[in-house]
Design a protein around this motif. Structure first.
Motif, PDB file in Angstrom:
ATOM      1  N   LEU A   1      13.107   1.391  -0.766  1.00 22.01           N
ATOM      2  CA  LEU A   1      12.163   2.149  -1.587  1.00 22.01           C
ATOM      3  C   LEU A   1      10.996   2.749  -0.802  1.00 22.01           C
ATOM      4  N   ILE A   2      10.470   1.990   0.151  1.00 22.50           N
ATOM      5  CA  ILE A   2       9.277   2.486   0.849  1.00 22.50           C
ATOM      6  C   ILE A   2       9.635   3.600   1.825  1.00 22.50           C
ATOM      7  N   ARG A   3       8.649   4.427   2.077  1.00 21.74           N
ATOM      8  CA  ARG A   3       8.780   5.500   3.055  1.00 21.74           C
ATOM      9  C   ARG A   3       8.100   5.012   4.322  1.00 21.74           C
ATOM     10  N   ASP A   4       8.876   4.791   5.375  1.00 18.26           N
ATOM     11  CA  ASP A   4       8.376   4.159   6.596  1.00 18.26           C
ATOM     12  C   ASP A   4       7.160   4.855   7.201  1.00 18.26           C
ATOM     13  N   ASP A   5       7.035   6.146   6.993  1.00 23.28           N
ATOM     14  CA  ASP A   5       5.927   6.881   7.580  1.00 23.28           C
ATOM     15  C   ASP A   5       4.688   6.950   6.689  1.00 23.28           C
ATOM     16  N   LEU A   6       4.793   6.460   5.441  1.00 20.93           N
ATOM     17  CA  LEU A   6       3.673   6.570   4.497  1.00 20.93           C
ATOM     18  C   LEU A   6       3.245   5.265   3.840  1.00 20.93           C
ATOM     19  N   ASP A   7       4.170   4.345   3.656  1.00 20.64           N
ATOM     20  CA  ASP A   7       3.928   3.143   2.856  1.00 20.64           C
ATOM     21  C   ASP A   7       4.007   1.880   3.706  1.00 20.64           C
TER      22      ASP A   7
ATOM     23  N   ASP B   1       0.873  -1.170   0.000  1.00 20.30           N
ATOM     24  CA  ASP B   1       0.000   0.000   0.000  1.00 20.30           C
ATOM     25  C   ASP B   1       0.912   1.223   0.000  1.00 20.30           C
ATOM     26  N   ILE B   2       0.887   1.979  -1.076  1.00 22.80           N
ATOM     27  CA  ILE B   2       1.766   3.129  -1.247  1.00 22.80           C
ATOM     28  C   ILE B   2       0.922   4.397  -1.247  1.00 22.80           C
ATOM     29  N   SER B   3       1.289   5.340  -0.413  1.00 18.89           N
ATOM     30  CA  SER B   3       0.589   6.620  -0.351  1.00 18.89           C
ATOM     31  C   SER B   3       0.849   7.401  -1.634  1.00 18.89           C
ATOM     32  N   LEU B   4      -0.207   7.906  -2.232  1.00 13.48           N
ATOM     33  CA  LEU B   4      -0.066   8.606  -3.514  1.00 13.48           C
ATOM     34  C   LEU B   4       0.036  10.121  -3.319  1.00 13.48           C
TER      35      LEU B   4
END
Length: 93
Positions: free
Chosen positions: A57-63, A8-11
């Motif tokens: 790659l992922i952003r720990d606070d968003l994804d 789940d990736i924050s857009l």
């Protein structure tokens, strides 16, 4: 080892780029099943490699990425609701 990987990736403003990179990375290791879902056989070493690359790659606070692990695919029972994917995914049954 058989895994199902869901992300789940924050857009937000950079989300599209992150989403595209994660999709391409997962496609190298697993089979794309549905939108943000991948599955397939993978060795423990390749899984660790994938996890390390995903964490870069992922952003720990968003994804988020969730990996369901099983030692054998045959212990996994699937059922579908809505549009049938049986024809497209017949090699997974």
């Amino acid at each position: 080892m058989y895994i199902i990987l869901v992300y789940d990736i924050s857009l937000d403003e950079k989300g599209s780029r992150v989403l595209n990179r994660i999709f391409k990375l997962c496609k190298k290791y697993l089979t794309h099943v549905q939108k943000s879902v991948f599955e397939g056989e993978i060795t423990p070493a390749k899984l660790k490699e994938l996890e390390l690359q995903l964490s870069d790659l992922i952003r720990d606070d968003l994804d988020s990425v969730v990996i369901f692990k099983n030692t054998n695919k045959r212990w996994l029972e699937k059922s579908y609701l809505g549009i049938s994917l049986e024809d497209e995914l017949s090699n997974f049954f």
